[in-house]
Structures are given as C-alpha cells and as structure tokens.
Design a protein around this motif. Structure first.
Motif, PDB file in Angstrom:
ATOM      1  N   GLU A  10      19.751  33.752  84.626  1.00 21.88           N
ATOM      2  CA  GLU A  10      20.434  35.006  84.922  1.00 21.88           C
ATOM      3  C   GLU A  10      19.836  36.105  84.056  1.00 21.88           C
ATOM      4  O   GLU A  10      19.769  35.976  82.842  1.00 21.88           O
ATOM      5  CB  GLU A  10      21.935  34.854  84.658  1.00 21.88           C
ATOM      6  CG  GLU A  10      22.764  36.032  85.129  1.00 21.88           C
ATOM      7  CD  GLU A  10      24.251  35.748  85.062  1.00 21.88           C
ATOM      8  OE1 GLU A  10      25.011  36.704  84.779  1.00 21.88           O
ATOM      9  OE2 GLU A  10      24.645  34.594  85.293  1.00 21.88           O
ATOM     10  N   ASN A  11      19.387  37.185  84.700  1.00 19.38           N
ATOM     11  CA  ASN A  11      18.736  38.297  84.006  1.00 19.38           C
ATOM     12  C   ASN A  11      17.542  37.793  83.190  1.00 19.38           C
ATOM     13  O   ASN A  11      17.475  37.947  81.972  1.00 19.38           O
ATOM     14  CB  ASN A  11      19.722  39.035  83.096  1.00 19.38           C
ATOM     15  CG  ASN A  11      20.964  39.503  83.829  1.00 19.38           C
ATOM     16  OD1 ASN A  11      22.022  38.924  83.681  1.00 19.38           O
ATOM     17  ND2 ASN A  11      20.832  40.524  84.653  1.00 19.38           N
ATOM     18  N   SER A  41      16.411  35.653  74.282  1.00 22.88           N
ATOM     19  CA  SER A  41      15.284  35.105  73.532  1.00 22.88           C
ATOM     20  C   SER A  41      13.990  35.297  74.297  1.00 22.88           C
ATOM     21  O   SER A  41      13.991  35.533  75.508  1.00 22.88           O
ATOM     22  CB  SER A  41      15.518  33.621  73.233  1.00 22.88           C
ATOM     23  OG  SER A  41      16.621  33.459  72.372  1.00 22.88           O
ATOM     24  N   GLU A  42      12.868  35.210  73.578  1.00 25.80           N
ATOM     25  CA  GLU A  42      11.561  35.409  74.200  1.00 25.80           C
ATOM     26  C   GLU A  42      10.684  34.176  73.967  1.00 25.80           C
ATOM     27  O   GLU A  42      10.781  33.509  72.939  1.00 25.80           O
ATOM     28  CB  GLU A  42      10.882  36.669  73.671  1.00 25.80           C
ATOM     29  CG  GLU A  42      10.573  36.659  72.184  1.00 25.80           C
ATOM     30  CD  GLU A  42       9.879  37.934  71.725  1.00 25.80           C
ATOM     31  OE1 GLU A  42       9.201  38.584  72.531  1.00 25.80           O
ATOM     32  OE2 GLU A  42      10.032  38.276  70.531  1.00 25.80           O
ATOM     33  N   PHE A  43       9.790  33.931  74.946  1.00 26.02           N
ATOM     34  CA  PHE A  43       8.951  32.751  74.948  1.00 26.02           C
ATOM     35  C   PHE A  43       7.539  33.189  75.306  1.00 26.02           C
ATOM     36  O   PHE A  43       7.276  33.619  76.432  1.00 26.02           O
ATOM     37  CB  PHE A  43       9.493  31.728  75.941  1.00 26.02           C
ATOM     38  CG  PHE A  43      10.916  31.347  75.664  1.00 26.02           C
ATOM     39  CD1 PHE A  43      11.204  30.279  74.826  1.00 26.02           C
ATOM     40  CD2 PHE A  43      11.974  32.071  76.196  1.00 26.02           C
ATOM     41  CE1 PHE A  43      12.511  29.932  74.547  1.00 26.02           C
ATOM     42  CE2 PHE A  43      13.287  31.734  75.917  1.00 26.02           C
ATOM     43  CZ  PHE A  43      13.552  30.662  75.086  1.00 26.02           C
ATOM     44  N   GLU A  89      21.105  26.545  80.860  1.00 21.57           N
ATOM     45  CA  GLU A  89      21.452  27.905  81.252  1.00 21.57           C
ATOM     46  C   GLU A  89      20.646  28.894  80.413  1.00 21.57           C
ATOM     47  O   GLU A  89      20.550  28.730  79.194  1.00 21.57           O
ATOM     48  CB  GLU A  89      22.952  28.152  81.057  1.00 21.57           C
ATOM     49  CG  GLU A  89      23.831  27.228  81.888  1.00 21.57           C
ATOM     50  CD  GLU A  89      25.315  27.420  81.602  1.00 21.57           C
ATOM     51  OE1 GLU A  89      25.653  28.296  80.769  1.00 21.57           O
ATOM     52  OE2 GLU A  89      26.129  26.697  82.208  1.00 21.57           O
ATOM     53  N   CYS A  90      20.084  29.903  81.078  1.00 18.78           N
ATOM     54  CA  CYS A  90      19.277  30.919  80.398  1.00 18.78           C
ATOM     55  C   CYS A  90      19.788  32.292  80.803  1.00 18.78           C
ATOM     56  O   CYS A  90      19.865  32.609  81.996  1.00 18.78           O
ATOM     57  CB  CYS A  90      17.799  30.788  80.772  1.00 18.78           C
ATOM     58  SG  CYS A  90      17.108  29.148  80.474  1.00 18.78           S
ATOM     59  N   TYR A  91      20.115  33.120  79.812  1.00 19.88           N
ATOM     60  CA  TYR A  91      20.639  34.453  80.063  1.00 19.88           C
ATOM     61  C   TYR A  91      19.821  35.475  79.281  1.00 19.88           C
ATOM     62  O   TYR A  91      19.533  35.290  78.096  1.00 19.88           O
ATOM     63  CB  TYR A  91      22.103  34.547  79.625  1.00 19.88           C
ATOM     64  CG  TYR A  91      23.016  33.539  80.292  1.00 19.88           C
ATOM     65  CD1 TYR A  91      23.509  33.755  81.574  1.00 19.88           C
ATOM     66  CD2 TYR A  91      23.370  32.364  79.637  1.00 19.88           C
ATOM     67  CE1 TYR A  91      24.340  32.829  82.187  1.00 19.88           C
ATOM     68  CE2 TYR A  91      24.203  31.438  80.239  1.00 19.88           C
ATOM     69  CZ  TYR A  91      24.695  31.676  81.517  1.00 19.88           C
ATOM     70  OH  TYR A  91      25.514  30.767  82.121  1.00 19.88           O
ATOM     71  N   ARG A  92      19.434  36.553  79.956  1.00 24.74           N
ATOM     72  CA  ARG A  92      18.752  37.689  79.329  1.00 24.74           C
ATOM     73  C   ARG A  92      17.559  37.218  78.489  1.00 24.74           C
ATOM     74  O   ARG A  92      17.455  37.512  77.308  1.00 24.74           O
ATOM     75  CB  ARG A  92      19.726  38.497  78.467  1.00 24.74           C
ATOM     76  CG  ARG A  92      20.925  39.030  79.218  1.00 24.74           C
ATOM     77  CD  ARG A  92      21.924  39.702  78.286  1.00 24.74           C
ATOM     78  NE  ARG A  92      22.362  38.816  77.220  1.00 24.74           N
ATOM     79  CZ  ARG A  92      23.298  37.893  77.347  1.00 24.74           C
ATOM     80  NH1 ARG A  92      23.921  37.731  78.506  1.00 24.74           N
ATOM     81  NH2 ARG A  92      23.626  37.111  76.336  1.00 24.74           N
TER      82      ARG A  92
END
Length: 944
Positions: free
Chosen positions: A271-272, A228-230, A247-250
């Motif tokens: 992560e990433n 996702s994008e912010f 948790e945040c991924y990609r």
C-alpha cells in the motif's frame, strides 16, 4: 554525551566494557577482537531481554580467525536489544579481515540456552550495521560455503518479536535481515545487500543472489514494513518464505535485482509503495551495463514461481507504482508438477511504466500454466513498455479500468473481464512516497520530539498517540467524500476495547477550548459490550490512577451521543442525546469554558442548530490536551478538525473557503499534440458542482472559460495545440465560487506536434502473406498524412513500399502483404509523410514453410545467461487443428548454425512447456520449430 530518552535506563554502554571507536578500520587485530569481547560483556551484563547502548562512533568487531558473529542465546543471554545515537552517528560493523569459510554475520539470535523460552521482544533502534562486504573475501567460493547477514534469527527462535526503528543496514554480503518470527520495520534503510555475493558467484560461473530481508514468519506471525527504503540488492526487497502475512506501507525501492517480493504461498499487501527495479546503478554494481547481462530478473511488486498447492495466497496492491523492469511486472507460473503458482490478486490504482525491457518478455502481467483466482482490480495502467500485449493471464475475476499506451494490445485475459479498456489514455497516478519521505533520512537526525518519544511517521509530527493507543492505530485515508480529499482514520488491529486516543500537540493543554469536527463511523459494532466510537477529547491527561478528561462520543449500545468523563479511573456519564446512524457524516461542537461543558451534534447534510444539545457543569478537570479517540476497535474517519481556545468559537472550515481545483487532463509533465481536451476538476463545499466559474489560460495569456460536462463531472474545453509553438507550456486553471473565493493551480506540459508513427506488428502470418499493422500518433500539425509500410527480406538493403493510404484521423492502419516466400525472414516499418517523414521501429517476422494446420501460439524467452553460459528458458505453446502434433525443438544458433538444442515429443491438438537451453559460447538467434506426424513444419526465430 547524554544518552537519548528512548534508550532504556538500564542499557549497558559498550564503551564502559572496553569498546573503542575505530572509524578507519585499523589493522590492529586487538581492536576488533576487543570490541567483540566488549559487546559480549555488555550483553552479559544486561542479561536476558536486556539492552546495550552504542554511543556515537564506529565500532568494527570480529574474531582474528574463525566465525565472527555474536550469538544471542549462545555467546550472550537471549533477547538483547541494541540502541544507538542515530544511524549516521552510531555504527556497528564487521572488520572485513576475515577469511573464506568463516561466518561474517554481525548478530545471530540463536537457540536459547539460558532461559528455555523463545518468546522475546528485541528492538534495534537508531543504529547502523555496516557489513563491509566489498572488503570480504569470496565467501561463495569456499568450503564450507558461508556468508553474512546483518542480523539472523534461527528457526528454533521463531517466537522472537523483532522491531527495527530508524536502522541502516549497509553493504551486507547476503541479507540485511534473515528472520523468523514477527518483524516490524519503521523508517529504516537497506542498501547494497547481496551485491558482492552475486558478483562472487558470477566469478566462479554460478548464479546466486540474496535479499534485503529474508522472512520466514509462522502463521501466527506477521512482517510489517513501513516508511522504509530499499536500495540495490541482487535479490528482492523481501523474500517471503514463511506462512505468515507480509505487509508493506509507504515504502520506496530502487535497484531490486529480482523485484519487490517473491511470494511462496502466503499473503502479501502493498500500500502506497513505489519501486524502480531496473536501474543503471544496480547494473554497474553487478554484471554490466546491458540489460541482457548479469542476473536478468528484475520484476515488480511480486512474482510466484511455485508454492504449496493447498494454499492460494492473496496479493493486495493499493496505490502501487512501478517504473522499469526487465521481466514482467507480475509473473506467476508452475515450475514443478507437484507445486502451484495460483494467486488471488486484488488492488486499485496500480501503474506500470517501462515494463519488460528484456527480449522475449512481452507482457506486463503474465500467467504460465497457473491462474489468477477470484481476482479483482480497480484501476490498472501500463505505459511506455516494449510489450506485445499488456496482459497474458488466465483465471477469473475483473479489471474495472485498464489504461495503456505505447504498450501493445490489451492482451489475453481468459475469464478475467476487463470492464473498461482505454488505449492511449493517460496513466493513473498512485499516491506513493518520494525517497526523501522514507528511510533513515526522512526525519530529523535524532527522530525525537521534545518529550523524548520516538517519531515513527510524519503523521505524528503534530499528533501524539495517548493512553493505550500507538502509531499503528492511526493513518490517513483518501477519498472524494472527504472535504480535503483525505481523513484521519482510527482502526485498531485487534479485539481488545480500551481507551485509544491521540492528541493534537499544536494546541497544547488549554483550559478554555472548543472543537468542531466532522466525522463518520462506517459500521457500528453490534456487540452489546462494544460500540463506543468516535470520541473527541478535551482537558485530557494521565494520572497514576488512570486516564482523565472529558469526551463526547457515539455510543451505539444506547443508540445515542454521550458526554462523559474519566476521573482517576472512574467513569461518569454526564448525559446522552440524539440517535446516530452508521456510515453517516456528522458535525459536532464540543466546548469547555470555566466549569461549563456544552455539546451538540448534527448531520453534515443539515445546517448547524442554534441550540446546544446538552449543557452541564463540572470542575474535575481544569485543563489538558485536546484530541480524538475511541473505546472500540472499529474504523472512525475524521474529515475536519477545527479548534479555538481562550473562549473563541471553532470556525466552520468549509464555510466561504476557496474551492478545490486540479487539472485532470493534461497532467503535469505530459506531452500533448493536435487537439487536446482540457479537463479541470473543481468543487466547492457550498456551491453545486456545476455552478462554479472555471477559467484557464496558457502561458499568462487571456483567460478562457471552461464549461461543465455533466457526463464526466469536469469543466472542459478544447485546445488546438498546433497554434502554439512546440516546447514547455504552463497551463493555469482558476475556479471561483458564488462567494467570490477563488483558487488556482498550474501544470507544465510539453507541446510536440512533430509527425510520429509506431510499428505495431503483424497478424495472420502464412507461408506467403501477412497483414502489417501500424499506428499514426501525431500529424505534426497537419490535417492528415500519407501512411504506408516499408518491407524487405532480412539481409537485403532495399526497402519496398506497400499499403499507401491517406489518413485524416489518428490511429491504427494496416496493409496486406502478399507474394512472400515460404520459410523466409522479413522485416518492416510503418511510415508517414506530410511535409516531414517519420518511421516507426523495425520489426521482423518469418513466413511458414507452406500452408499448414500447425501454429506457434506462444514463444517467450527468459535470459538466464552468466559469464560462462548462454542460457535461456524458452516458454512455448503450439497447436495443430488436425491433432497430429509430433515434436517441438528449441535451438540456440550462432552465425546461422545450430549450436545446441532441446526437443520434446508431443501429441494431440495442443501442447506447452518450457525448454532450458544453454551452451558455453555465443548465441545470436533462438529458433522454435514444431512438426506433425504428416511432416508439416513451421518455425519462428528471435534475434538475441
């Protein structure tokens, strides 16, 4: 229009209840009041845990007066899900005609007045929520003070399990999502959250922000953000204020007003993840163009200012890149004596660039009165940051490798041990996504595959989870031990054993098929009821009675490899062979042809045997999908997956294939000068690391040989860049193996052999002398340079020269400067001359009033100014070897006069504190002074 397959069949179409698409947001009050009524009617018709469908169109809604939100559990039944035709097609928005004192939130999950339970699963998918914040009045300057969120979940609805898939939250006055309970976000975009709130607060002389996501999960809940994008917020990507993990991924973010995450007291994993907190676009949307204007708090991956002292949260950062912050990238500190800011930090492959832009922000990672407890970091790099030092931390642990350049010294680390420190080394390059790989625009317009299932990740464009598996069970892991540098990983987040599988869609559902794969099970499960790992599936399918197909697996319970089948829910073992070992790579070949089944398994370090380990016949399954799976939750890594159909033999993909080759130094986009060591990483599956032929050339020139260096593991040579004209140059590398297979790779670098020098700083300042430090970074093609310093008293025009010396090697140089006047401000710059002349930046320092035992050990500023106040935090630490400390004063000054001040009485040998100093008026200087009981006195000043 036919509704998409992911929309539940019983979802209620809001247009069938009177909703009218009104993309121009007309002033006809009846339209947006009617749309609100239609949405409520559709929700009521759907019932508890039902769904509504928003077909293509833009539907603004709200009341004519009063609060405008729709409250599930109060206005409608609870647990309502919302589906659309895609975030660019289906839009639900606030009408924008409200007044102060009215709530403009779109949807609120309130206390459940219908069923008496708070346990609901809610999905928002393929939909846009438009807050229209720029059209709203100043909701901050109102009584009661109200605001707007895209979606809010009240505290008494903490049992909500909230799923957001390909949703777009745009222009919310406050948060995009304010949620209790569990939250998962996939391929979604959040843009312009809390921007108008900050501007409205500034307009009345206050400071207030909000975040893309405000999460307050309970300890049993989790917040997971993926792909996702912010974009642009006055606050964080997420404000983690609950007791559950985040948790945040990609993920990808830019324009983050205070950073990625405020960590209150609980765990965080990134992560990433790529982030660019400070952007000019955000500056333009908020207070102004200058870094010092507006809310100046743009940090990196997390910060912790206080929290529950009984909890030391664990922050994990893996493959994280940050570019551009005004404050430190990571800051922990205690703001109240009864709270704590301690953090346990773990991670690897972390890269910071352009950190701490604001004056007085002098470190990339900073701990004030708090500790990094039991922390360990693998690889960390900090580059091109206007910092005096990379680190100012306390605590214990280790950093395996620290690389830094153009960022001051390594700094202070207390008992955190730096095992390898490299000044001037290239930054690390974390594996992070680009913007077009995340958010609502990362996939096709519908996000649907041909079978109608939702595609949640690019990984699943060619693979589909089957049986009891879902997307979360599969990921890609990286490592040098894998043939291609990465592998497909299975690991289920839970304890329930069941039939997990994933199909390779490109293969289809063949009858005659052979698979050759290379896999590893890092650790067996020892429980006697588990240990069924690493399946490869042939002729697989589903029926009403269960999962069908053949499979070959590693069965730890029996210490063997097993060939078996499912037929309409019935399990049959068809044979066992071999003795598997954990953490060992194996090849296996599994073949179905007609009614014949054959299989063999061997260690990847050995040659393939000519005979099959097992051969049998069976006619239960004629065809079906081909894939991978497991009956155990533990980790399985598949490195190579090769398939042949129609009687063919699956090829050994690493036989006689081209070697791998990459540039290790210089990397793409790097600027080089002088003599540069060229390093090429080349490897081949069949040949030894040192047996390849590796060559390189510059701009289509003559190929030149590189030699293997056993110490570094790279093929190397040196390049005298002074023989090449300045500008962009292409470096091409070629590796050739013993079979004649070759591979090429190229990078573009910039040759810049102009003379350059940096001004580093001062050391050992007294009332009459100091030592000046500079760094010559390039001789501009010459064999050496004359280096020196220029200095003068501030306010004078003529430069004086000191410390002239001839340098034949690049690096730091210094000079003693004596005969100075006590209590005086000076400025200086480093300089170097060949046939050209170069100077570094101008830096300043103050001499002491006289020889004294007093010392100012820390003097750091935090700018909290707004249009009404010049407002600063002065973070200081002082000491007196005589143990006679008396008073510390922080002064705000303008045109040489003190306009306000804060003082603190101190005693003993050391003291530290943070002064909050503010004045309604201009400030151009901040002075910190300390005296002792003998009336000795020293001070330092910083220009604003």
């Amino acid at each position: 229009m036919t509704r998409p397959d992911y929309v539940p069949d019983d979802a209620k179409d809001i247009t069938e209840y009177g909703a009218v698409s009104n993309p121009d947001d007309p002033n006809d009050q009846a339209v947006y009041e009617g749309n609100r009524d239609a949405i409520i009617d559709a929700c009521n018709a759907a019932g508890s845990e039902g769904s509504i469908y928003v077909p293509e169109g833009t539907y603004y809604f709200g009341q004519g007066s009063g609060n405008h939100w729709i409250r599930h559990g109060a206005h409608t039944p609870p647990g309502i899900s919302i589906y659309g035709d895609g975030p660019e097609a289906s839009v639900l928005g606030m009408h924008g005609h409200g007044e102060k004192g009215e709530i403009h939130t779109l949807f609120n999950h309130a206390a459940d007045e219908y069923t008496g339970t708070n346990e609901h699963t809610v999905t928002y998918q393929e939909i846009q929520f438009h807050g229209q914040a720029p059209k709203l009045p100043n909701l901050y300057d109102s009584e009661p003070r109200v605001g707007q969120s895209g979606v809010s979940v009240q505290s008494d609805n903490s049992g909500l399990d909230f799923e957001v898939k390909r949703a777009y939250f745009y222009q919310m006055y406050g948060a995009g999502i304010d949620v209790r309970g569990s939250l998962t976000i996939d391929f979604s975009t959040f843009e312009e959250s809390g921007i108008k709130l900050e501007n409205d607060a500034d307009a009345v002389g206050d400071t207030s922000i909000n975040h893309h996501i405000v999460a307050r999960p309970e300890s049993s809940n989790k917040v997971v953000m993926r792909d996702s994008e912010f974009i642009n917020t006055s606050g964080n990507a997420i404000d983690a204020a609950g007791s559950g993990p985040v948790e945040c991924y990609r993920c990808w973010g830019s324009g983050l007003g205070t950073g990625w995450c405020k960590l209150s007291a609980y765990d965080l994993r990134l992560e990433n993840v790529y982030m660019e907190p400070f952007t000019q676009e955000l500056q333009d949307l908020t207070a102004g163009d200058d870094i010092g204007d507006g809310y100046n708090g743009r940090r990196g991956p997390f910060y912790r200012l206080d929290g529950d002292p009984s909890v030391v949260p664990v922050a994990e950062l893996y493959d994280v890149e940050i570019r551009g912050t005004t404050r430190e990238a990571i800051e922990i500190r205690e703001r109240s004596s009864d709270l704590s800011g301690d953090v346990e930090l773990h991670g690897d492959m972390i890269a910071f660039h352009d950190i701490a832009k604001a004056d007085g922000r002098d470190e990339a990672i900073r701990a004030v009165g708090e500790d990094f407890v039991d922390s360990d970091i693998g690889r960390l790099s900090v580059h091109d940051s206007d910092t005096d030092a990379v680190l100012d931390i306390t605590g214990n642990g280790s950093i395996e490798t620290l690389k830094y350049g153009n960022s001051g010294s390594a700094g202070s680390t207390d008992d955190v041990e730096i095992l390898d420190s490299e000044s001037g080394a290239d930054p690390f390059q974390p594996d992070v996504p680009s913007q077009d790989e995340v958010g609502v625009n990362a996939l096709s317009d519908t996000g649907q595959e041909d079978d109608g299932t939702t595609t949640d990740s690019p990984l699943f464009n060619d693979w589909t989870p089957q049986w009891e598996s879902d997307h979360d069970d599969w990921s890609v892991v990286s490592g040098d031990e894998f043939a291609g540098g990465s592998a497909l990983a299975f690991e289920h987040d839970g304890q329930t054993r069941t039939r997990y599988a994933i199909s390779c869609d490109e293969i289809g559902t063949p009858a005659d098929v052979e698979v050759l794969d290379k896999f590893r099970v890092p650790a067996f499960t020892d429980d006697e009821s588990l240990g069924f790992h690493a399946r490869v599936n042939l002729r697989s399918s589903s029926s009403s009675a269960g999962e069908n197909g053949y499979w070959l697996e590693l069965e730890n319970r029996e210490g063997a490899f097993r060939l078996a089948k499912y037929t309409d829910g019935n399990l049959t073992t068809m044979g066992r062979f071999g003795t598997p070992e954990e953490d060992t790579f194996y090849y296996r070949r599994f073949r179905a042809e007609g009614n014949e089944l054959k299989a063999k398994v061997w260690k990847a370090s050995e040659n393939e045997p000519s005979e099959w380990d097992i051969e049998t016949t069976d006619s239960d399954h004629a065809d079906g999908w081909v894939g991978l799976g497991s009956f155990d939750t533990g980790l399985v890594e598949t490195d190579i997956f090769s398939v042949a159909t129609d009687g063919g033999t699956a090829p050994h993909l690493n036989s006689d294939t081209s070697p791998g080759v990459t540039w290790q130094n210089p990397t793409d986009g790097k600027t080089v000068s002088g003599t540069t060591v060229l390093q090429i990483d080349a490897a081949d599956q069949e040949d030894n690391d040192d047996s390849l032929t590796v060559e390189y050339r510059i701009d289509d020139g003559t190929w030149q040989s590189a030699s293997y260096n056993a110490d570094t593991g790279y093929y190397e040579d040196t390049w005298d860049t002074t023989g090449t004209a300045d500008g962009d140059r292409t470096l091409e590398a070629k590796a050739t193996d013993s079979a004649g297979n070759s591979a090429n790779t190229s990078v573009t670098v910039t040759v810049d052999n102009s003379l350059s020098v940096e001004t580093i700083g001062v050391e050992n300042v007294t009332d009459a002398s100091t030592m000046l430090v500079g760094n010559v970074t390039s001789f501009g093609g010459a064999d050496g340079a004359t280096c020196y310093f220029e200095w003068r008293e501030q306010g004078t025009e003529t430069w004086n020269r000191v410390g002239e010396q001839t340098r034949s090697s690049l690096g730091e140089f210094s000079a003693d400067l004596t005969g100075l006047e006590a209590g005086t401000s000076y400025e200086f710059q480093a300089a170097a001359e060949t046939t050209d002349r170069a100077t570094g930046s101008i830096r300043s320092f103050d001499t002491g009033t006289d020889s004294t035992s007093l010392s100012i050990d820390r003097f750091a500023l935090s700018d909290k100014s707004n249009p009404s106040w010049s407002w600063y935090e002065v973070d200081w630490a002082v000491s007196d070897v005589d143990g006679e400390l008396d008073t510390v004063v922080s002064e705000l000054r303008y045109n040489g006069n003190t306009v306000t001040a804060e003082s603190t009485n101190v005693s003993g040998e050391t003291a530290s504190f943070t002064h909050e100093v503010r004045v309604q008026g201009d400030v151009d200087e901040i002075r910190l002074s300390v005296n002792d009981t003998s009336n000795d006195y020293i001070s330092e000043s910083k220009k604003i």
